[in-house]
Each structure stands twice: as C-alpha cells, then as structure tokens.
Scaffold this active site. Structure first.
Site, short mmCIF file in Angstrom:
data_model
loop_
_atom_site.label_atom_id
_atom_site.label_comp_id
_atom_site.label_asym_id
_atom_site.label_seq_id
_atom_site.Cartn_x
_atom_site.Cartn_y
_atom_site.Cartn_z
N ASP A 68 7.97 -27.67 -18.12
CA ASP A 68 6.59 -28.02 -18.46
C ASP A 68 5.60 -27.08 -17.76
OD1 ASP A 68 8.09 -30.03 -19.50
OD2 ASP A 68 6.80 -31.66 -18.79
N ARG B 30 10.77 -24.91 -27.08
CA ARG B 30 10.25 -24.62 -25.74
C ARG B 30 11.25 -23.73 -25.03
NH1 ARG B 30 7.44 -28.87 -23.39
NH2 ARG B 30 8.43 -28.22 -21.46
N ASP C 27 12.66 -34.36 -27.68
CA ASP C 27 12.65 -34.00 -26.26
C ASP C 27 13.92 -34.54 -25.57
OD1 ASP C 27 11.96 -33.36 -23.70
OD2 ASP C 27 10.03 -34.40 -23.70
N GLY D 295 14.58 -24.74 -22.57
CA GLY D 295 15.23 -23.43 -22.57
C GLY D 295 16.71 -23.46 -22.22
N ASP E 125 4.65 -38.38 -26.09
CA ASP E 125 5.38 -39.55 -25.58
C ASP E 125 4.46 -40.77 -25.45
OD1 ASP E 125 7.36 -41.06 -24.41
OD2 ASP E 125 7.85 -39.58 -22.86
C1 GLA Z 1 8.71 -33.68 -21.12
C2 GLA Z 1 8.16 -32.60 -22.05
C3 GLA Z 1 6.65 -32.67 -22.08
C4 GLA Z 1 6.21 -34.06 -22.52
C5 GLA Z 1 6.83 -35.12 -21.62
C6 GLA Z 1 6.59 -36.51 -22.15
O1 GLA Z 1 8.35 -33.46 -19.80
O2 GLA Z 1 8.60 -31.35 -21.66
O3 GLA Z 1 6.14 -31.70 -22.98
O4 GLA Z 1 6.56 -34.26 -23.85
O5 GLA Z 1 8.24 -34.95 -21.52
O6 GLA Z 1 7.18 -37.48 -21.34
#
Ligand code: GLA
Length: 660
Positions: free
Chosen positions: A470, A466, A404, A449, A318
């Site tokens: 996170d 994913r 994302d 998920g 990001d």
């Molecule tokens: C989400 C994703 C992370 C990352 C951030 C960036 O939280 O799960 O892996 O890419 O966004 O803002």
C-alpha cells in the site's frame, strides 16, 4: 510570538552563566517526531543505538542521533542567526558505517560533508542563518548499504531571537497552478479507444470540457448504441457476435465553437484498452464509507469537471460488507442470507440503487472483495462463494472489481501444490466467473506484487495489478515506488497495466492510522511530479482523496487533459526512467502518433536549472516541444533542451514531435 527560553538562557537568568551565551535552541529540544522515514527513529541526546553520542572519542551531552538515509526539514521564522554542530559517524559503530550530510538553506547548499567514515575525525558545521526560513538536512548512506550508518549531530544549536525552529516532514511550498483553465469552446478528452464485449451493457459519457449547454453527436456508432445529445452519454448494447472495431467520430458544439475527436469502440474480448480512471474511496474514508458518500462522489466527479477530463469509475473499496466485529454496529451483521447471497451492511441499503445512480450520470461503478474468508479490514470475503458473488456483483450493476488477497494467505498456506500456481488460482477462478456475467467487469488484482504478478497477471485474466504494497504507508517515497513500478514496463500493454496504487493528493487520510482526510503530506511540486509519473507509467488513474474537499490546486493536478492523454495513449506502452542520478531524472514514453513524452524531474533537494540531451532521451533530429502542464508550445529544438529552473522535486512534462 512566544519568546523561547533555552537551557542556556535559563542558566543565565539564574546568574550561573559566565559569558553571555547566545540565545537559541538545541536541536535535541525540538519535537523530532515528524522525522519518520522508515529508518531508525531519531534520538535526542543519544545515538540512534540509544547509547551516548560519541564523536572523535569524546562524549557529547547534547545532540541528535540519526540513521541514514533520510531527509528532514526545519522551519525557521527568519530570526535565526546561526546553526552550528559537530557531525560524523557515531563512535559506537567503530570504523564501520559511511554517511553523507548535505544541508540546504532556502534551497542553497550551505554544507556538504562528503563521505564521512566510522572512526574518522568529526566535522564542524557552522553557517549563518539570517533571514533563512527553511533548512533541509539530507542524510545519505554514501551509496553503499546503510548498516551501521549512525550519524550524530552533536551540540547542534540554533542561535535565534524569535520562535524556536520547528522540525517538519516537508519544506514549506505555496501551491501554484501550472495549467490554465479549460477554454470555453468544447474540447473532447478521454481515451481514443474503448473495449467492450458483445452483448454487454455499454455506458460512456463523452468527457468534454467547455461551456454548457453543449450538444453532442456521434457518427458511425455501432448498432445498439444510442447517444443522448444533451448529456453526451452513450448507452446501449452491441449485438453479440459482432466482434470488430467501430470507428466513431464524437462531436460537441456550444455557443463558443465545436470540436470533434475519433473514438474507436473495439467490440471484442479485451477490456481496459487504456488504463482505467476514476475514484476509489480507500485513502479518504476507510471504514467510514457509506452509500451517500459514494453518490456524493459521483455528483462531484461530474460537477468539478473530473468526468470531463476522463475520470469514469466510482469505486467502493473495503468495508461495505458486514464484519463479524467492528466498532460501528451498522457494519456488523450476517455475512450472507439463507441462500448464501452476499449481504451489504446497513450503510449500503440498496446496491442496485447506488449503481443505477452512478450509471445515470454516465459513470461506472466499482467494488471490492477478497478471495479469502475475510477482507483486509475484516469484512466478508468471497471464499467458497465465488460464483455466487460474481453474479451478485453483476446483478448489482458493478463494472469493476478489485480482488484483494488479504486472508486468502491462510488458505493458500494450507494447500499443497506449486507455490506460483497457488498465487494464480483465486484470480484465475474469479476472472473466469466475471467473464460469464452479463456485464463487462474490469478485474483489478491486488496482491502487492507477490510472485512477480506482472509476469502472469494478464494470463489469469487481470486487467491491472498492484505491483507493490500500500502506497499510503510510504507516501514520502512515492517517487522511489514509481521507479520500482517502472521496472515492470515490458509487461504493460492495452488491457494489462501495472498499478502502483492510487493518487493520494489533495485531502487524504493517513493510511497508518486510517485517519480523517487532511492535506496531503507532499509539496505542490511533488503532487505535480506524482501525477506526471503515473501518466508516464500508463498507470490506472484512481484519485483516492476526499472528493468533498477538492480545491483548485488538486483539480489542476488531476484534470489536465494533455497530461492525462499521455496516460491514456492508445499505444499502451509504459514509460520508464532513462536517466537517474539522485539529482535529476529523465523519463520517456513513446506515443501512438510517433511523438514521445519526456518527463524531466528535479529529484534534488534544491531548485536547480535542468536540461536533458537527445542522447539521454533517445531522440535524434529536430523536435517540436510542448510543455504539457502549461499547455504551451515551446518551439523546435535539436540536440538538447534547457527547461530553466525547476523547483525542488518539481517536474516539466513535455511532448516531443519529430519535425519532418
Ligand atoms: C489492502 C489493499 C488496500 C485496501 C485495503 C482495504 O491493504 O492493498 O488497497 O484495499 O486492503 O482493507
């Protein structure tokens, strides 16, 4: 050393104490803030419910209230002589709540409460500490739910002559190196199979360790591809329409010797035939990332030997676009030009220049965006510009896209229709658009998920997804996250991988505060275990620490080709635990050549002798075993294998070949 005066000692100095009270420190005087486990905050001098500490009907002025489960550690300077406390379930919960407390001194068990129940009599803890440097407090929920599991350590007191004890979030452990340096002779690493679509630009740097200069050759390359014999970089385009596998032999030679390795290039529709490997900026640089840092990461990937071990994607996460508002004015600006074409922010003045730079090293480039109007960090998303953005990414030369969910949640909520379909829609749309582009773009679903993505990620065109939130927010439970991810093992296959998030070892920035990189909070043993788990799970291997602070230890964990080979195995099966008991885990992963990878993990709080039986691991007959971290043959075994002592949270990763 600073002398530490406690409340008791001060009383004595003022002449108010009767008998000589021991010098020392109450646990409630310590900074308890490192105890952060996702459970209730520890409380000094009160129960975790913020009421007086009560045990056996008596109220205590001093002590600590905690919530099960969790583990914390206390560092001592060796001068402490005793620890004592009273423990039990806090009276505030009546007869509810069940808790266990186990305490280890330098790894040896010194107290085990067994199951303590609400309303039960408190237990006395009292043990000597002479010479002890580290205490582990392991608090359990006794195997049931942790509701009402309020634990008290009343009158918890360290008798000590020197420094005050210190609460830390991990026990001290010196880094140690398991893997010997790569030999001077060439060794070709990396996947044995690679997918490419006809007509797409191909780029592959043959990952090879050994002394440079080195000369490379490749027999049986498909027409359209060419190898640079000095760099070992294969580039070109395979004519469209030519869908078939090509069995290539890669060769490398230097002054010390030669190596060869089969490499199958599968021209077809499937990318990511083995889990993608590379680096992603997120957990090191967050919203501080720049073009220069990306180029530097590519340089370091080659210079440190990471590329020689198989790492190939250099991925921006990001914050490379413009944001409507941000503290850094260079990241604020228009989302798109007058034709709607996506704009990068001023830290990325030349995206094509950046990917050219990465490609010139034989590496691949990746990027990130959200299907929503804004990304998770509040930067421009692709919403209503998806086709334009897919083309822009390809025109810019990207080979990987992380998509994302982020603000797309607001869009999906407003839409009518089937909830499961709403989750799939943006991914289906973008993967179709990516497939229309000239370049092969590996598609990484990031939606944490939702809707059991592992059951449909492949159907909507994802190559990896994913499986959870996170990992940076819960790095302390990386092992539990791995077990959860492993539950989805039946869905992993070539071109379709479960992604438990990035490798956060070495120097990483705390995700909770998007911090500057600092040494990772995991012990060296935990970092070896982390890497072993990711390889056993056939997880995408993206290092997400600071490339400029890679040290010998971190490279040792990241770059063992025999360990990586478990991850990259052509069969593409995801391993999973076959035995879990809170003290010991055994994981297995079947491999293409008929061998099997076995991970033996010490998940207990002390070092211990570890073994596994054939029955547990699903083996039968004689096996030749190799210790993959140490790259050492161990001999032939039957029935069981005793690994010797493994450190707390340490691992032995083995490969077992059946003896004919
Ligand atoms: C989400 C994703 C992370 C990352 C951030 C960036 O939280 O799960 O892996 O890419 O966004 O803002």
């Amino acid at each position: 050393m600073k002398p530490f005066l406690t409340g008791l000692a001060l009383l004595c100095l003022t002449g108010l104490c009767a008998a000589a009270a021991p010098n020392g420190t109450f646990m409630d005087e310590l900074d308890l803030s490192p105890i952060r486990q996702g459970w209730g905050e520890p409380q000094a001098k009160q129960s975790v419910a913020k009421r007086p500490l009560t045990l056996g009907g008596k109220t205590y002025e001093r002590g600590v209230g905690l919530h099960a489960p969790g583990t914390f550690y206390i560092e001592l300077d060796g001068s402490a002589s005793r620890f004592s406390a009273l423990t039990g379930v806090d009276g505030g919960v009546g007869d509810r709540g069940t808790v266990t407390v186990t305490i280890f001194a330098d790894g040896a068990k010194v107290f085990d409460s067994g199951v303590m129940r609400g309303g039960g009599a408190p237990m006395k803890i009292d043990f000597p500490l002479s010479g002890v440097r580290s205490l582990t407090f392991s608090i359990g929920d006794a195997g049931d739910k942790n509701t009402f599991d309020h634990l008290d350590l009343a009158d918890a007191f360290f008798e000590t002559a020197g420094e005050a004890p210190k609460v830390v979030n991990r026990p001290p452990e010196e880094p140690y190196l398991l893997t010997p340096p790569p030999p001077a002779e060439p060794r070709i690493n990396g996947p044995r199979v690679f997918g490419v679509t006809p007509g797409a630009p191909f780029i592959y740097r043959i990952p090879t360790t050994g002394e440079r200069p080195m000369r490379f050759a490749a027999d049986g390359l498909p027409e359209g591809l060419a190898l640079d014999a000095d760099t070992g970089i294969i580039t070109g385009t395979i004519a469209s329409g030519d869908k078939r596998p090509w069995d290539v032999t890669l060769r490398a030679e230097n002054a010390k010797g030669k190596a060869e390795r089969p490499f199958r290039i599968v021209v077809g529709d499937t990318l990511a035939l083995t889990p993608p490997m590379g680096w992603n900026h997120w957990y090191a640089h967050y919203d501080r990332i720049t073009d220069a840092m990306m180029r530097e990461a590519a340089d370091i990937m080659v210079a440190t030997g990471m590329a020689d071990a198989g790492y190939m994607y250099v991925n921006i996460d990001d914050c490379w676009m413009n944001a409507p508002k941000h503290k850094d004015p260079m990241r604020v600006g228009p989302a798109r030009d007058e034709n709607g074409v996506l704009l990068a922010n001023a830290h990325f003045p030349d995206m094509r220049g950046l990917t050219d730079y990465i490609h010139a090293k034989g590496l691949r480039a990746g990027t990130y965006i959200s299907p929503g109007p804004l990304t998770c960090a509040g930067f421009t998303g692709s919403y209503q510009h998806e086709a334009q953005d897919a083309k822009t990414f390809s025109d810019w030369g990207f080979d990987f896209l992380k998509y994302d969910w982020c603000s797309y949640g607001d869009i999906a909520r407003k839409e009518k229709g089937d909830e499961a379909e709403k989750l799939k829609k943006p991914y289906r749309q973008m993967s179709a658009l990516l497939r229309e582009q000239e370049r092969d773009i590996v598609f990484n679903l990031c939606q944490y998920g939702m809707g059991d993505v592992w059951t449909w990620g492949e159907e909507v065109g994802g190559h990896c997804w994913r499986t959870a939130g996170d990992l940076g927010f819960e790095l302390n439970v990386y092992h539990a996250v791995a077990r959860k991810n492993a539950e989805h093992h039946p869905y992993a296959r070539p071109g379709a991988w479960n992604d438990p998030d990035y490798l956060q070892i070495g120097f990483v920035g705390d995700a909770r505060v998007t911090g500057e990189p600092t040494p990772c909070p995991l012990t060296p043993s935990e970092q070896y275990s982390y890497m072993s788990l990711w390889c056993l799970m056939a997880a995408p291997l993206f290092y997400s620490g600071d490339m400029t602070q890679l040290d010998e230890f971190t490279l040792n964990v990241l770059c063992n080709p025999e360990v990586i080979e478990i991850d990259q195995d052509t069969l593409g099966k995801q391993g999973y635990p076959v035995h879990v008991d809170g003290e010991r885990e055994v994981w297995t992963k079947p491999l293409e050549d008929g061998s099997i990878a076995v991970g033996l993990f010490n998940t207990g709080e002390a070092s211990q002798d570890m073994a596994f039986s054939w029955e547990e691991a699903g083996l039968s007959g004689k096996y030749r075993l190799r210790d993959l971290w140490r790259q050492k043959d161990l001999g032939t075994f039957e029935g069981s294998f005793a690994a010797g002592t493994l450190p707390r949270h340490g691992v032995m990763l083995l490969r077992a070949w059946p003896e004919k």
